[in-house]
Design a protein around this motif. Sequence first.
Motif, short mmCIF file in Angstrom:
data_model
loop_
_atom_site.label_atom_id
_atom_site.label_comp_id
_atom_site.label_asym_id
_atom_site.label_seq_id
_atom_site.Cartn_x
_atom_site.Cartn_y
_atom_site.Cartn_z
N GLY A 38 1.10 -1.33 0.23
CA GLY A 38 -0.33 -0.05 0.32
C GLY A 38 1.06 1.61 -0.22
N LEU A 39 0.16 1.93 0.67
CA LEU A 39 0.91 3.62 0.16
C LEU A 39 3.06 3.83 1.16
CD1 LEU A 39 -1.99 6.01 1.23
CD2 LEU A 39 -0.22 5.70 -0.97
N GLY A 40 2.74 2.40 2.68
CA GLY A 40 3.97 2.00 3.20
C GLY A 40 5.19 1.80 1.88
N ASN A 41 4.77 0.98 1.01
CA ASN A 41 5.45 0.37 -0.28
C ASN A 41 6.07 1.78 -0.52
OD1 ASN A 41 3.90 -1.64 0.41
ND2 ASN A 41 5.34 -2.95 -0.06
N ILE A 118 -4.07 5.16 12.95
CA ILE A 118 -3.23 4.51 11.30
C ILE A 118 -4.96 4.98 10.19
CG2 ILE A 118 -1.86 3.37 9.06
CD1 ILE A 118 -1.40 1.75 11.73
N TYR A 122 -4.27 7.56 7.65
CA TYR A 122 -3.30 6.86 5.76
C TYR A 122 -4.58 7.51 4.70
CZ TYR A 122 -2.42 2.42 4.15
OH TYR A 122 -1.50 1.67 2.74
N LEU A 245 4.73 -4.80 6.46
CA LEU A 245 3.89 -6.08 6.88
C LEU A 245 2.84 -6.19 6.68
CD1 LEU A 245 7.07 -7.82 7.13
CD2 LEU A 245 5.67 -7.33 4.71
N SER A 337 -5.16 -1.79 1.55
CA SER A 337 -4.74 -1.90 2.92
C SER A 337 -5.76 -1.26 3.97
CB SER A 337 -3.82 -0.84 2.71
OG SER A 337 -2.59 -1.62 1.96
N LEU A 341 -7.38 -1.91 7.09
CA LEU A 341 -7.42 -1.42 8.75
C LEU A 341 -8.42 -0.90 9.41
CD1 LEU A 341 -4.88 2.11 7.33
CD2 LEU A 341 -4.16 0.52 9.67
N1 PHE Z 1 0.95 -2.15 5.42
C1 PHE Z 1 -0.08 -1.03 4.85
C2 PHE Z 1 0.89 -0.20 3.86
O1 PHE Z 1 2.61 -1.02 3.45
C3 PHE Z 1 -0.31 -0.19 6.04
C4 PHE Z 1 -1.29 -0.85 7.34
C5 PHE Z 1 -0.51 -1.06 8.29
C6 PHE Z 1 -2.43 -2.19 6.55
C7 PHE Z 1 -1.01 -1.85 9.12
C8 PHE Z 1 -2.77 -2.62 7.75
C9 PHE Z 1 -1.93 -2.84 8.84
O2 PHE Z 1 0.21 0.99 3.07
#
Ligand code: PHE
Length: 469
Positions: A38-41, A118, A122, A245, A337, A341
């Motif tokens: 998701g946005l994390g990457n 989050i 997010y 993750l 994602s 959440l």
């Molecule tokens: N893993 C998701 C991301 O990288 C964010 C996320 C964090 C989703 C925790 C669910 C739980 O964007």
Amino acid sequence: MSESRTPTAKAIEGSNAIRGLWSSRFAFILAATGSAMGLGNIWKFPYITGENGGGAFVLVYLLCIAAIGLPIMMAEVLIGRRGGRSPVNSLKAIAGHDRLNPAWRMVGVIGVIAGFLILSFYSVIGGWAVSYVGTAASGQLTGQSADAIGAIFSDLLADPLTLLMWHTLFMALVMFVVAKGVRAGLERAVTFLMPALFLLLLTVVGYAMTTGEFGRAVTFLFQPDFSKLTTSGILVALGHAFFTLSLGMAVMMAYGSYLPKGISIAKTSIAVCVIDTGVALLAGLAIFPIVFANGLEPGAGPGLIFQTLPLAFGQMPMGSLFGTLFFVLLIFAAWTSGISLLEPIVEWLEEQKGMNRTRSTLAAGFVCWLLGIASILSLNLWSDFAPLGWIGMLEGKTIFDLLDFFTANILLPLGGLLVAVFAGWVMSREAMEKELALSKPMFRLWYITVRYITPVAVGAVFIYNLFGS
Ligand code: PHE
């Protein structure tokens, strides 16, 4: 004591059957990847890598993924599948109702709190992506200079009402799916959207190779310079391993409860970790050549991808088309994602408060949306407001920065620590050996990791950050 004689253990065995399972190992990988990727990457990994000096940070991050993230993911999936229920009830069922220390509830509680916090910010970032679909589609990016592209981004941040509109839209998308509980539709969507995003990212990497600064970007990302690594950088790398993750808030536990027996937990977890990390590294390889070729600042912060990728789309042939597609796919990645959440909160409201799905979704979504307004304001009107600025390491952090810091760097690692301790010290070793079905040495390696290495590593990083700086 033999577990199989307790009533709880009986319940453990039958429970998956009534809840329905993923159609295949592939479906589980897709769903878990949909949450992880998701946005994390694409948004967060490049900007924190830029802020923390590159190579050495990336190395620590990769180490955290392999040595901490993967074993914890396996533990979460294992607990979920063995318990076969919602996370808190799985933990209860496995530990046995009476012997359960109330502290284990914390895993569920952390999941709910982290989900709220989050998702609130997010969704604001998801809103940026929504806004850029229009920006790219209208051709505004074509042939623009880095300054003009930067100005488009700062204009967006300066305008709370526009940000609120996109944040609202993104939240509505997430709530819509969660309210309907349409997992099957989601599975199908993820099947072709995630590979499409991957291909598009490859296209941008291909373009980035032509900018002449690809080599410099590779050096920046993969040649560690330990003089640039700080204690807080290590905490950020560890926290991001959890964030990217989706670990530490029981999401993988919930998904694991749908995984059919007989499918290898290790192999599927490895697949999810490899895909997720691969996408993050690709995003880095797409962005940093553009940063260097245009004399931009690698440590520009959360706006990094919105100041660099549009530049690439503005210069490449058919850039408006690619750019539009890219941001649409980024929305999908963020959407899947976001759903993961919100889901735990809604399940918790249903279970604990007896609310129906629609009402729980509306209530939880509304609170996240409201909280998101604080993040929006900290990008403009409250950009100088650092509520906890008197604490050394939180100096200058806005509400948005604080939410990000507190969830990714504190809450998620804490949740992961509890999971590791639960697997390493509470669950029966024999049951886990059976469930994981690994070779003896591999099982021992995993067991030692969750029992000793993970708790000590997470604990050490925490303590260093609290007292070391
Ligand atoms: N893993 C998701 C991301 O990288 C964010 C996320 C964090 C989703 C925790 C669910 C739980 O964007």
